[in-house]
Scaffold this motif. Structure first.
Motif, PDB file in Angstrom:
ATOM      1  N   ASN A   1      61.482  -5.054 -21.602  1.00 49.56           N
ATOM      2  CA  ASN A   1      62.593  -5.960 -21.866  1.00 49.56           C
ATOM      3  C   ASN A   1      62.659  -7.068 -20.818  1.00 49.56           C
ATOM      4  O   ASN A   1      62.439  -6.823 -19.631  1.00 49.56           O
ATOM      5  CB  ASN A   1      63.901  -5.156 -21.861  1.00 49.56           C
ATOM      6  CG  ASN A   1      64.915  -5.740 -22.826  1.00 49.56           C
ATOM      7  OD1 ASN A   1      64.692  -6.783 -23.423  1.00 49.56           O
ATOM      8  ND2 ASN A   1      66.034  -5.057 -22.966  1.00 49.56           N
TER       9      ASN A   1
ATOM     10  N   HIS B   1      71.278   0.027 -26.801  1.00 49.96           N
ATOM     11  CA  HIS B   1      71.288  -0.897 -25.662  1.00 49.96           C
ATOM     12  C   HIS B   1      72.354  -1.984 -25.788  1.00 49.96           C
ATOM     13  O   HIS B   1      72.371  -2.915 -24.967  1.00 49.96           O
ATOM     14  CB  HIS B   1      69.926  -1.577 -25.511  1.00 49.96           C
ATOM     15  CG  HIS B   1      68.876  -0.697 -24.901  1.00 49.96           C
ATOM     16  ND1 HIS B   1      68.784  -0.471 -23.535  1.00 49.96           N
ATOM     17  CD2 HIS B   1      67.894   0.026 -25.468  1.00 49.96           C
ATOM     18  CE1 HIS B   1      67.772   0.343 -23.299  1.00 49.96           C
ATOM     19  NE2 HIS B   1      67.208   0.666 -24.450  1.00 49.96           N
TER      20      HIS B   1
ATOM     21  N   CYS C   1      75.326  -4.450 -25.474  1.00 45.44           N
ATOM     22  CA  CYS C   1      75.878  -4.873 -24.178  1.00 45.44           C
ATOM     23  C   CYS C   1      77.047  -3.996 -23.720  1.00 45.44           C
ATOM     24  O   CYS C   1      78.063  -3.883 -24.398  1.00 45.44           O
ATOM     25  CB  CYS C   1      76.350  -6.318 -24.289  1.00 45.44           C
ATOM     26  SG  CYS C   1      77.055  -6.921 -22.756  1.00 45.44           S
TER      27      CYS C   1
HETATM   28  C1  HEM Z   1      78.770 -13.355 -23.102  1.00 43.21           C
HETATM   29  C2  HEM Z   1      78.302 -12.555 -22.200  1.00 43.21           C
HETATM   30  C3  HEM Z   1      77.215 -11.552 -22.441  1.00 43.21           C
HETATM   31  C4  HEM Z   1      76.221 -11.536 -23.386  1.00 43.21           C
HETATM   32  C5  HEM Z   1      75.976 -12.540 -24.505  1.00 43.21           C
HETATM   33  C6  HEM Z   1      75.435 -10.342 -23.160  1.00 43.21           C
HETATM   34  C7  HEM Z   1      74.347  -9.974 -23.933  1.00 43.21           C
HETATM   35  C8  HEM Z   1      73.710  -8.760 -23.823  1.00 43.21           C
HETATM   36  C9  HEM Z   1      72.703  -8.284 -24.732  1.00 43.21           C
HETATM   37  C10 HEM Z   1      72.148  -9.046 -25.927  1.00 43.21           C
HETATM   38  C11 HEM Z   1      72.329  -7.039 -24.328  1.00 43.21           C
HETATM   39  C12 HEM Z   1      71.379  -6.097 -25.052  1.00 43.21           C
HETATM   40  C13 HEM Z   1      70.015  -6.061 -24.415  1.00 43.21           C
HETATM   41  C14 HEM Z   1      68.996  -5.319 -25.286  1.00 43.21           C
HETATM   42  O1  HEM Z   1      69.254  -4.873 -26.391  1.00 43.21           O
HETATM   43  O2  HEM Z   1      67.862  -5.222 -24.819  1.00 43.21           O
HETATM   44  C15 HEM Z   1      73.087  -6.747 -23.133  1.00 43.21           C
HETATM   45  C16 HEM Z   1      72.976  -5.592 -22.412  1.00 43.21           C
HETATM   46  C17 HEM Z   1      73.693  -5.335 -21.272  1.00 43.21           C
HETATM   47  N1  HEM Z   1      74.720  -6.099 -20.742  1.00 43.21           N
HETATM   48 FE1  HEM Z   1      75.403  -7.841 -21.465  1.00 43.21          FE
HETATM   49  N2  HEM Z   1      75.949  -9.680 -22.081  1.00 43.21           N
HETATM   50  C18 HEM Z   1      77.040 -10.372 -21.628  1.00 43.21           C
HETATM   51  C19 HEM Z   1      77.860 -10.029 -20.569  1.00 43.21           C
HETATM   52  C20 HEM Z   1      77.729  -8.916 -19.799  1.00 43.21           C
HETATM   53  C21 HEM Z   1      78.572  -8.558 -18.691  1.00 43.21           C
HETATM   54  C22 HEM Z   1      79.796  -9.357 -18.233  1.00 43.21           C
HETATM   55  C23 HEM Z   1      78.074  -7.417 -18.159  1.00 43.21           C
HETATM   56  C24 HEM Z   1      78.549  -6.611 -16.985  1.00 43.21           C
HETATM   57  C25 HEM Z   1      79.104  -7.097 -15.914  1.00 43.21           C
HETATM   58  C26 HEM Z   1      76.936  -7.021 -18.961  1.00 43.21           C
HETATM   59  C27 HEM Z   1      76.180  -5.889 -18.770  1.00 43.21           C
HETATM   60  C28 HEM Z   1      75.175  -5.465 -19.605  1.00 43.21           C
HETATM   61  C29 HEM Z   1      74.445  -4.247 -19.404  1.00 43.21           C
HETATM   62  C30 HEM Z   1      74.649  -3.235 -18.276  1.00 43.21           C
HETATM   63  C31 HEM Z   1      73.503  -4.166 -20.443  1.00 43.21           C
HETATM   64  C32 HEM Z   1      72.463  -3.090 -20.673  1.00 43.21           C
HETATM   65  C33 HEM Z   1      72.926  -2.099 -21.699  1.00 43.21           C
HETATM   66  C34 HEM Z   1      71.877  -1.046 -22.030  1.00 43.21           C
HETATM   67  O3  HEM Z   1      70.679  -1.331 -21.912  1.00 43.21           O
HETATM   68  O4  HEM Z   1      72.279   0.060 -22.391  1.00 43.21           O
HETATM   69  N3  HEM Z   1      76.752  -7.959 -19.943  1.00 43.21           N
HETATM   70  N4  HEM Z   1      73.929  -7.801 -22.869  1.00 43.21           N
END
Ligand code: HEM
Length: 400
Positions: free
Chosen positions: A68, A346, A348
């Motif tokens: 990833n 996964h 977010c």
């Molecule tokens: C508009 C804001 C955000 C967008 C568009 C976004 C988008 C994403 C996306 C698309 C994924 C999925 C990745 C995958 O499938 O490979 C993801 C995973 C993740 N995001 Fe966000 N994110 C945002 C904000 C945040 C914030 C504010 C945090 C924490 C402070 C965060 C923490 C995480 C974490 C920890 C994952 C991993 C989850 C996993 O693999 O189980 N994200 N995010």
């Protein structure tokens, strides 16, 4: 004959080409219509249709996340090994780490953080200058990073320094950050804070560092893994949220009727945020690699080849959102169902926090700075980034 073959040929969408990225609306519509799974480079496949994107994200048995965020045209996914950070882990390790981190995104914990987020949003809006043009990108960056620092529990006296390091680090991307002086300095400082919690020099609280320090003390977690998780939250939560806020403000102010609608009906703020996430996905792609040879909609994908999962393309898929999929419409009948936050195991973890931040910021803007507008002569240009979609600059003006 030769001519008709050429006329029918659709060059695949290339996620490594900024030219494609900038012309994405037209190119992706063409690709979705005529070749929704394409191969822009050897060992790299681009997936454009909503149903394929969802299927891949849900199917962790076939598709691994270990490569990833590695857009690598030469080596594909070969050799990519999990970094230990959540988005690159597969079952069962993924579920174990996610279980550990998800308590900071539970409704109860976020309710405690929300007043702090609102304070930071109010401060960001109050700081906007009046009577001169200004760029909203640095303001939204300050707010998004501070919210993440508050969440993880970085001491407030370190925020300016942490931001300075992370600004430099961002400029190195997509090159690896580990080993750079700023990454080492940042990890050292966060490591010190972790140790201070472990040693009881800082009182235990609701923050991520505090919780992970307790897990380290209990022998449940290695200190290096704790730091990996902290760093990953900083990375995941900043650029994405900056993109959401700047894309949303741009979409609203460049369509006066939509901004006026929101002023008249502020209860539509939530719908406006979802529509912005759909229309301008902050994160354009995620990556997967098959555990074994498989196919996507009949197109063969070999073991360990790279699959670029087009979140933005899925969010523009006319077969899901209709012929006006490219419009920004906060009254859209079905604004949800987008994959801007991914889907499946996964998906977010920080989505509820990102929504709280965007809500807080837009509500402040609506109530205190409703007369805000795009600066005269402003030209919308996308930042020169492959994975993140946001304006390079967002020049605004609040009449004095
Ligand atoms: C508009 C804001 C955000 C967008 C568009 C976004 C988008 C994403 C996306 C698309 C994924 C999925 C990745 C995958 O499938 O490979 C993801 C995973 C993740 N995001 Fe966000 N994110 C945002 C904000 C945040 C914030 C504010 C945090 C924490 C402070 C965060 C923490 C995480 C974490 C920890 C994952 C991993 C989850 C996993 O693999 O189980 N994200 N995010």
């Amino acid at each position: 004959m030769e001519d008709s073959v050429k006329a029918d040929h659709v060059a695949p969408f290339d996620p490594l080409s900024l030219a494609d990225h900038h012309a994405a609306e037209r190119r992706l519509a063409e690709v979705r219509g005529r070749c929704p799974v394409s191969q822009p480079h050897p060992r790299m496949h681009f997936v454009a249709a909503h149903q394929d994107v969802e299927r891949i994200l849900l199917d962790t048995t076939t598709f691994s996340a270990r490569s990833n965020f590695r857009l690598d045209p030469v080596n594909g996914a070969e050799g990519a090994r999990p970094s230990g950070s959540l988005p690159t882990l597969d079952p069962p390790d993924h579920a174990n780490v996610r279980r550990r981190l998800r308590e900071w995104f539970a409704p109860r914990t976020l309710r405690l953080l929300e007043p702090r987020v609102r304070e930071l949003a109010a401060a960001a809006v109050l700081e906007l200058p009046v009577g001169v043009d200004f760029d909203l990108v640095p303001t939204s960056k300050r707010m998004a990073t501070r919210v993440v620092y508050a969440l993880i529990g970085a001491p407030q006296e370190d925020w300016v320094q942490l931001q300075a390091w992370s600004d430099v680090l961002h400029k190195y991307l997509p090159a690896p950050l580990q080993g750079t002086p700023e990454y080492i300095a940042m990890m050292n400082r966060l490591g010190e804070v972790l140790e201070e919690y472990r040693a009881g020099l800082r009182a235990a609280d609701d923050t991520v560092v505090s919780g992970l320090a307790a897990a380290v003390e209990a022998g449940d977690l290695a200190p290096a893994d704790a730091l990996t998780h902290i760093w990953q939250l900083i990375q995941a939560g900043t650029e994405t949220t900056i993109s959401l806020i700047t894309n949303l403000v741009h979409a609203l102010l460049s369509r006066h009727r939509q901004w006026q609608l929101l002023l008249d009906r502020p209860e539509l703020v939530g719908a406006a945020i979802e529509e912005s996430l759909r229309r301008d996905a902050p994160l354009q792609y995620v990556m997967r690699t098959p555990h074994h040879a498989t196919d996507v909609s009949g197109c063969p994908v070999e073991y360990d080849e790279q699959v670029v999962v087009g979140l933005q393309s899925a969010n523009w898929d006319e077969s899901v959102w209709g012929p006006d999929a490219l419009e920004f419409d906060i009254e859209r009948d079905h604004p949800t169902g987008h994959v801007a936050f991914g889907k499946g195991p996964h998906a977010c973890l920080g989505a509820p926090l990102a929504r709280i931040e965007a809500q807080a910021f837009i509500r402040e803007l609506l109530s205190r700075r409703s007369e805000i507008r795009l600066a005269t002569g402003y030209v919308h240009e996308l930042a020169n980034e492959l994975m993140v979609r946001r304006p390079e600059r967002l020049l605004l003006h609040i009449p004095g």
